[in-house]
Write a protein that holds these residues in place. Structure first.
Motif, PDB file in Angstrom:
ATOM      1  N   ASP A  46       0.843  -1.237  -0.001  1.00  8.64           N
ATOM      2  CA  ASP A  46       0.025   0.080   0.051  1.00  8.64           C
ATOM      3  C   ASP A  46       1.058   1.191  -0.059  1.00  8.64           C
ATOM      4  N   SER A  80       0.613   4.249   0.745  1.00 15.84           N
ATOM      5  CA  SER A  80      -0.003   5.073   1.876  1.00 15.84           C
ATOM      6  C   SER A  80       0.921   4.820   3.022  1.00 15.84           C
ATOM      7  N   LYS A  86      -3.193  -3.625  -7.221  1.00 18.00           N
ATOM      8  CA  LYS A  86      -3.859  -3.775  -6.109  1.00 18.00           C
ATOM      9  C   LYS A  86      -4.400  -2.391  -5.589  1.00 18.00           C
ATOM     10  N   HIS A  87      -3.444  -1.345  -5.641  1.00 20.59           N
ATOM     11  CA  HIS A  87      -3.720  -0.005  -5.245  1.00 20.59           C
ATOM     12  C   HIS A  87      -3.703   0.986  -6.225  1.00 20.59           C
ATOM     13  N   MET A  88      -4.187   0.522  -7.457  1.00 22.05           N
ATOM     14  CA  MET A  88      -4.028   1.425  -8.342  1.00 22.05           C
ATOM     15  C   MET A  88      -5.753   1.858  -8.314  1.00 22.05           C
ATOM     16  N   THR A  89      -5.981   3.230  -8.337  1.00 22.62           N
ATOM     17  CA  THR A  89      -7.402   3.750  -8.162  1.00 22.62           C
ATOM     18  C   THR A  89      -8.152   4.389  -9.216  1.00 22.62           C
ATOM     19  N   GLY A  90      -7.584   4.717 -10.313  1.00 17.14           N
ATOM     20  CA  GLY A  90      -8.150   5.082 -11.494  1.00 17.14           C
ATOM     21  C   GLY A  90      -7.546   6.582 -11.665  1.00 17.14           C
ATOM     22  N   ASP A  91      -6.794   7.045 -10.601  1.00 13.81           N
ATOM     23  CA  ASP A  91      -6.148   8.196 -11.006  1.00 13.81           C
ATOM     24  C   ASP A  91      -4.931   7.907 -11.806  1.00 13.81           C
ATOM     25  N   ARG A 132      -1.420   9.442 -10.507  1.00 14.70           N
ATOM     26  CA  ARG A 132      -0.995   8.694  -9.448  1.00 14.70           C
ATOM     27  C   ARG A 132      -0.316   7.524  -9.989  1.00 14.70           C
ATOM     28  N   GLY A 133      -1.232   6.503 -11.007  1.00 14.95           N
ATOM     29  CA  GLY A 133      -0.713   5.294 -11.292  1.00 14.95           C
ATOM     30  C   GLY A 133       0.618   5.436 -12.113  1.00 14.95           C
TER      31      GLY A 133
END
Length: 519
Positions: free
Chosen positions: A345, A347, A378-383, A386-387
């Motif tokens: 993660d 964060s 797993k922690h890709m958010t759609g941003d 950021r990705g």
């Protein structure tokens, strides 16, 4: 990394002890897919009007009439002689057609008939293994003549539209943009099919069917672009699922270069019976060893269902288990694309340092293996911004820790199927990092008592503790208890168990005999 060499030796010794009972089990069993793979090596191709392969029809007919405890070879080559048919493709397909029509009675031959069948089967299977050997030498000649990727890590990019004729131009475009390895993902669910589809396919869901013709078409297309670029472009597919041995044979016959082939992936993530998987896996890895194919293992998948920090030691245990199984099957260090992933993660404080610790631990434990490093998912958010940054950090970790196979991360991961433009931007990211920091590994020396080295030693210690429990309980029980990927898979459950057969005295497998021997 200042790892305790005695602890490293103990880890490997425990992994070998954990795998020995499973190897012994595999040596006393066969499966319908192992027997079909033998027929494919001997020349069986094609399918009936219902699109069921002739290899399946022959094995099913033999099993129904005399069983598979002695293998398929003796009944089939005895029947070829009785029917007055020659060996090889034509005779075997003709026999399958007659058996399908109910015109063949199989038996288990004895005496001179058995000797004749053994010799004929060994001859035809030897010809198939010889073809695999020729394709391996062909690869070696092409790499020498055309040239190879200038350095590792090899840049690994996925192409899979469902239509092989759409995959080909996309794969060639990816190679021109810098990809060294093209992976064609299989259509969703193919691993659960107990047969290998035939011919070129133009529809698949989230992937393209793995067939011999699709292998042939893509290999020819990549050979063409390899000559254009002056470097050999490698081709990857998947030898997993219920037809693992057969797909391994087809890959050897069509000169694929890498195959996804993990010891536990099908068990944990496709609910395929553990015994079926381990029997099929051993045969498939023997084929890969003979064909000079690099395997890719799937430890990265554990971190999609388990926490990447808490479960880091299970990845190390699985890598050691995969190595032990692979070495027993004849694979060399340069063929072990052991998997792991950048899935902590972001964060979490010091997440990048922890990623470096895990990646350096793998590189230190397996110094001669071309480790396969998987990007964040797993922690890709759609941003996408950021990705893209996360993928840059992933690429930097790969450069710093000397990974051998770098799978290209997409900023649109888990959002949409990537467009060609997404792939191009992702490749630009990889190229920038490798050009700017590709040699940074020689300057990167973590402090002996710093967080990175301390974390690596902690994970290794936890891995040894877990291996001791696995040895005590047995690997099959550890899998049943949910040790890997938090998924429980008992040895008497899962798909494909009905395709496992215990070998009888006198079991005959000319393919296994040839693959056990040095090429």
């Amino acid at each position: 990394m200042h790892l305790d060499p005695d602890l490293v030796r103990r880890a490997r010794a425990l992994a070998q002890r954990a795998t020995e009972p499973v190897v012994a089990l595999a040596r006393t069993r066969t499966t319908v897919s192992v027997e079909r793979a033998l027929l494919r090596l001997a020349g069986v191709e094609g399918a009936d009007p219902e699109r069921i392969p002739w290899a399946n029809r022959l094995v099913d007919a033999v099993r129904e009439q005399v069983g598979l405890e002695h293998g398929v070879a003796l009944p089939v080559w005895d029947a070829l002689a009785e029917q007055g048919l020659g060996g090889g493709h034509d005779g075997l397909v003709a026999l399958a057609q007659r058996a399908y029509a109910g015109g063949v009675r199989f038996r288990l031959p004895a005496g001179r008939d058995a000797t004749r069948a053994r010799r004929a089967a060994a001859r035809d299977v030897r010809a198939g293994v010889g073809r695999v050997d020729r394709r391996r030498r062909e690869r070696e000649r092409l790499v020498a003549r055309i040239g190879d990727a200038p350095r590792q890590p090899w840049i690994y990019l996925i192409v899979a539209t469902g239509d092989i004729h759409e995959d080909i131009p996309q794969a060639q475009a990816a190679a021109r943009a810098g990809a060294d390895v093209i992976a064609v993902i299989r259509s969703t669910g193919q691993s659960l099919l107990d047969y290998v589809p035939e011919g070129a396919t133009r529809e698949g869901y989230a992937g393209t069917y793995a067939t011999q013709e699709n292998f042939r078409l893509m290999r020819a297309a990549l050979d063409e672009v390899s000559r254009e670029l002056g470097r050999y472009v490698r081709l990857t597919n998947y030898a997993s699922g219920l037809c693992m041995p057969e797909i391994a044979v087809l890959a050897g016959l069509e000169r694929l270069d890498m195959m996804l082939n993990d010891s536990m992936y099908g068990i944990l993530f496709r609910d395929i019976n553990p015994v079926r998987t381990f029997v099929d896996q051993r045969f498939s890895r023997q084929v890969h060893a003979r064909a000079g194919i690099v395997i890719n293992t799937g430890e990265d998948n554990y971190l999609t269902t388990a926490d990447a920090v808490e479960a880091a030691h299970t990845v190390t245990v699985s890598q050691l288990v995969n190595e032990a199984f692979a070495k027993e099957a004849g694979l060399r260090d340069w063929q072990l694309g052991l998997g792991h992933a950048f899935e902590i993660d972001p964060s979490l404080p010091d997440s990048f340092r922890l990623e470096l610790a895990h990646a350096l631990l793998a590189r230190t434990l397996f110094p001669d293996a071309p480790l396969k490093w998987m990007p964040p998912t797993k922690h890709m958010t759609g941003d996408v911004f950021r990705g893209y940054l996360l993928d840059g950090f992933f690429n930097l970790a790969g450069a710093l820790t000397g990974q051998g196979i770098l799978l290209v991360g997409m900023m649109t991961e888990a959002v949409v199927t990537p467009f060609l433009s997404d792939r191009d931007l992702a490749l630009q990211n990889v190229r920038y990092v490798l050009d700017a920091a590709g040699g940074l590994r020689e300057d990167f020396r973590p402090a002996p008592d710093g967080l990175i080295a301390t974390r690596a030693r902690q994970v290794l210690g936890e891995a040894v503790d877990l291996l001791e429990r696995v040895v005590d309980d047995g690997l099959l029980q550890a899998i049943a208890d949910g040790t890997f990927g938090v998924t429980r898979r008992p040895a008497d459950g899962g798909r494909g168990l009905d395709g496992v057969v215990e070998r009888a005295d006198g079991y005959f497998d000319p393919a296994g005999d040839l693959l056990e021997a040095a090429p």
